[in-house]
Enzyme design. Sequence first.
Site, PDB file in Angstrom:
ATOM      1  N   CYS A 107       4.601   5.592   7.803  1.00  0.00           N
ATOM      2  CA  CYS A 107       3.148   5.384   7.870  1.00  0.00           C
ATOM      3  C   CYS A 107       2.698   4.835   9.221  1.00  0.00           C
ATOM      4  O   CYS A 107       1.504   4.783   9.500  1.00  0.00           O
ATOM      5  CB  CYS A 107       2.703   4.456   6.743  1.00  0.00           C
ATOM      6  SG  CYS A 107       3.234   5.046   5.136  1.00  0.00           S
ATOM      7  N   HIS A 167      -3.851   1.516   8.658  1.00  0.00           N
ATOM      8  CA  HIS A 167      -3.226   2.415   7.692  1.00  0.00           C
ATOM      9  C   HIS A 167      -3.784   2.074   6.317  1.00  0.00           C
ATOM     10  O   HIS A 167      -3.902   0.901   5.946  1.00  0.00           O
ATOM     11  CB  HIS A 167      -1.701   2.212   7.744  1.00  0.00           C
ATOM     12  CG  HIS A 167      -0.989   2.864   6.620  1.00  0.00           C
ATOM     13  ND1 HIS A 167      -1.232   4.166   6.247  1.00  0.00           N
ATOM     14  CD2 HIS A 167      -0.039   2.390   5.761  1.00  0.00           C
ATOM     15  CE1 HIS A 167      -0.474   4.475   5.215  1.00  0.00           C
ATOM     16  NE2 HIS A 167       0.268   3.411   4.896  1.00  0.00           N
ATOM     17  N   ASN A 215      -3.072   6.524  -0.211  1.00  0.00           N
ATOM     18  CA  ASN A 215      -2.247   6.354   0.981  1.00  0.00           C
ATOM     19  C   ASN A 215      -1.746   7.736   1.430  1.00  0.00           C
ATOM     20  O   ASN A 215      -0.912   8.338   0.756  1.00  0.00           O
ATOM     21  CB  ASN A 215      -1.081   5.420   0.619  1.00  0.00           C
ATOM     22  CG  ASN A 215      -0.128   5.172   1.774  1.00  0.00           C
ATOM     23  OD1 ASN A 215      -0.131   5.895   2.760  1.00  0.00           O
ATOM     24  ND2 ASN A 215       0.703   4.150   1.633  1.00  0.00           N
TER      25      ASN A 215
HETATM   26  N1  COA Z   1       0.025   0.787 -14.070  1.00  0.00           N
HETATM   27  C1  COA Z   1       0.165  -0.257 -14.922  1.00  0.00           C
HETATM   28  N2  COA Z   1       1.121  -1.182 -14.772  1.00  0.00           N
HETATM   29  C2  COA Z   1       1.958  -1.055 -13.729  1.00  0.00           C
HETATM   30  C3  COA Z   1       1.871   0.013 -12.815  1.00  0.00           C
HETATM   31  C4  COA Z   1       0.862   0.956 -13.023  1.00  0.00           C
HETATM   32  N3  COA Z   1       0.665   2.014 -12.206  1.00  0.00           N
HETATM   33  N4  COA Z   1       2.826  -0.117 -11.887  1.00  0.00           N
HETATM   34  C5  COA Z   1       3.516  -1.245 -12.184  1.00  0.00           C
HETATM   35  N5  COA Z   1       2.985  -1.776 -13.293  1.00  0.00           N
HETATM   36  C6  COA Z   1       3.413  -3.000 -13.992  1.00  0.00           C
HETATM   37  C7  COA Z   1       4.836  -3.375 -13.708  1.00  0.00           C
HETATM   38  O1  COA Z   1       5.725  -2.666 -14.521  1.00  0.00           O
HETATM   39  C8  COA Z   1       4.805  -4.846 -13.982  1.00  0.00           C
HETATM   40  O2  COA Z   1       4.932  -5.030 -15.375  1.00  0.00           O
HETATM   41  P1  COA Z   1       5.806  -6.259 -15.948  1.00  0.00           P
HETATM   42  O3  COA Z   1       5.151  -7.482 -15.417  1.00  0.00           O
HETATM   43  O4  COA Z   1       5.676  -6.061 -17.417  1.00  0.00           O
HETATM   44  O5  COA Z   1       7.177  -6.032 -15.407  1.00  0.00           O
HETATM   45  C9  COA Z   1       3.408  -5.283 -13.572  1.00  0.00           C
HETATM   46  O6  COA Z   1       2.618  -4.089 -13.552  1.00  0.00           O
HETATM   47  C10 COA Z   1       3.348  -5.943 -12.238  1.00  0.00           C
HETATM   48  O7  COA Z   1       4.096  -5.162 -11.333  1.00  0.00           O
HETATM   49  P2  COA Z   1       4.170  -5.501  -9.823  1.00  0.00           P
HETATM   50  O8  COA Z   1       5.030  -4.472  -9.135  1.00  0.00           O
HETATM   51  O9  COA Z   1       4.505  -6.945  -9.628  1.00  0.00           O
HETATM   52  O10 COA Z   1       2.630  -5.283  -9.382  1.00  0.00           O
HETATM   53  P3  COA Z   1       1.962  -5.600  -8.030  1.00  0.00           P
HETATM   54  O11 COA Z   1       0.825  -6.502  -8.218  1.00  0.00           O
HETATM   55  O12 COA Z   1       2.974  -5.940  -6.958  1.00  0.00           O
HETATM   56  O13 COA Z   1       1.381  -4.188  -7.646  1.00  0.00           O
HETATM   57  C11 COA Z   1       1.807  -2.375  -6.173  1.00  0.00           C
HETATM   58  C12 COA Z   1       2.230  -3.087  -7.435  1.00  0.00           C
HETATM   59  C13 COA Z   1       2.729  -1.173  -5.963  1.00  0.00           C
HETATM   60  C14 COA Z   1       0.383  -1.895  -6.343  1.00  0.00           C
HETATM   61  C15 COA Z   1       1.897  -3.371  -4.999  1.00  0.00           C
HETATM   62  O14 COA Z   1       3.157  -3.977  -4.979  1.00  0.00           O
HETATM   63  C16 COA Z   1       1.675  -2.729  -3.669  1.00  0.00           C
HETATM   64  O15 COA Z   1       0.614  -2.178  -3.410  1.00  0.00           O
HETATM   65  N6  COA Z   1       2.662  -2.824  -2.775  1.00  0.00           N
HETATM   66  C17 COA Z   1       2.547  -2.262  -1.450  1.00  0.00           C
HETATM   67  C18 COA Z   1       2.826  -0.813  -1.550  1.00  0.00           C
HETATM   68  C19 COA Z   1       2.480  -0.103  -0.339  1.00  0.00           C
HETATM   69  O16 COA Z   1       1.435  -0.292   0.221  1.00  0.00           O
HETATM   70  N7  COA Z   1       3.360   0.794   0.069  1.00  0.00           N
HETATM   71  C20 COA Z   1       3.162   1.666   1.154  1.00  0.00           C
HETATM   72  C21 COA Z   1       3.340   0.962   2.419  1.00  0.00           C
HETATM   73  S1  COA Z   1       3.172   2.129   3.664  1.00  0.00           S
END
Ligand code: COA
Length: 378
Positions: free
Chosen positions: A117, A259, A289
Amino acid sequence: MLQAPIYAHIIGWGMALPTKVMTNKEISAFVETDDDWIFARTGIKERRIANEEESTATLAYTAAQRALEVADILPLDLDLVIVATSTPENIFPSTASLVQDWLNAHDAGAFDLSAACSGFVYALNMAADSIRAGSIKTAMVIGSETMSRILDWQDRSTCILFGDGAGAVVLAASEHPGGVLSSVLRSDGAGSDLLAIPSVGSIDAEESRAGANGYKLYKMYMAGGEVFKFATRVVNESIEQASKMAGIAVGDIDLVIPHQANFRILQAAARKLGIEIDKFMSNVEQYGNTSAASIPIALCEAIDQRRIHDKDHIALVGFGGGLTWASMIIQWGIPKPSEQHGSLLNRQRRNALYQMARLRSKSRRWRRRVKNTINEIR
Ligand code: COA
């Protein structure tokens, strides 16, 4: 005699998006998620998904044609075509070579750049350095992705985040001060296990096939929480570094074009930098994204929305797999974003060159086959 310094300015821009829109609600039909969860955690409402005829190269080609239109130059004027992508058409030939051929940019070198990215900022820096060093005059720099093809659509923690699209800019030499003022490129390969798409040469490939390490060959893997923490750390740090290199204060930045990964990452960066969130361009809500394409797409939309003015300081910041991150300060110069470009004669010449490009490639292939057949008969 002392040579006048050469500056690298953006003189053209264009974007291309698939027409198919996929909403959060549509995703919730095949994985357990919902619109409220996705929007609250990411700021994303919908994304674009390529159809069977669209690919990383076709989207890049359309964006590049539009950028040439704005710049009002001919493809023959290009010395270099770079496509930043993590979803190339092939391992080789590069997507850039395909685009170079379709554009009929037959005096241009072409290569793909892999920095996930951050790729667009890396590519723009490479092109700007080549221009400022005097080795080239004009470059087409493209970010293009079809993320939908490398997503694991069963994995709700990644498939909700990404979309497809392309953005392109024409970068040209000028004696007019400004343009690309500074760039900071960084990498931390120790984080290579946090965000990856295992491919043909992967040492994990055999295990990937067996699914032993949770990776799937050609499918994205991401440790979302870790990536989130990394992103909120590096965005503000690298903007501060690039500003210092450009000789400006962070407060002098008129617009940040980051980004587009997650709106919460932008909010955190704005807070840390002490910049109003309004100064961050964001369209993550509509496109999700789009990896290397997200910055040039956001740049095009910022120009369309007249958020960029002559002499403005623009900060670009990318972050992602590698881990990689990159920031750049641009002083917007020529031409003015509101100017209309595209003379009729040049448009006709460009269209003729695109038509000729197809014929040229076909006839070259045909001639090669005929020659080979004649040699076999002999
Ligand atoms: N819908 C509903 N629940 C979801 C889910 C979805 N699409 N994806 C994950 N969950 C759940 C998980 O299973 C977890 O459940 P649990 O607590 O029962 O285990 C809970 O939601 C929390 O998960 P978590 O991964 O801690 O959520 P988060 O607040 O970190 O959000 C992202 C997840 C992916 C949105 C976040 O981590 C993120 O945006 N990270 C950066 C990713 C990114 O930008 N990547 C590209 C960089 S170039």
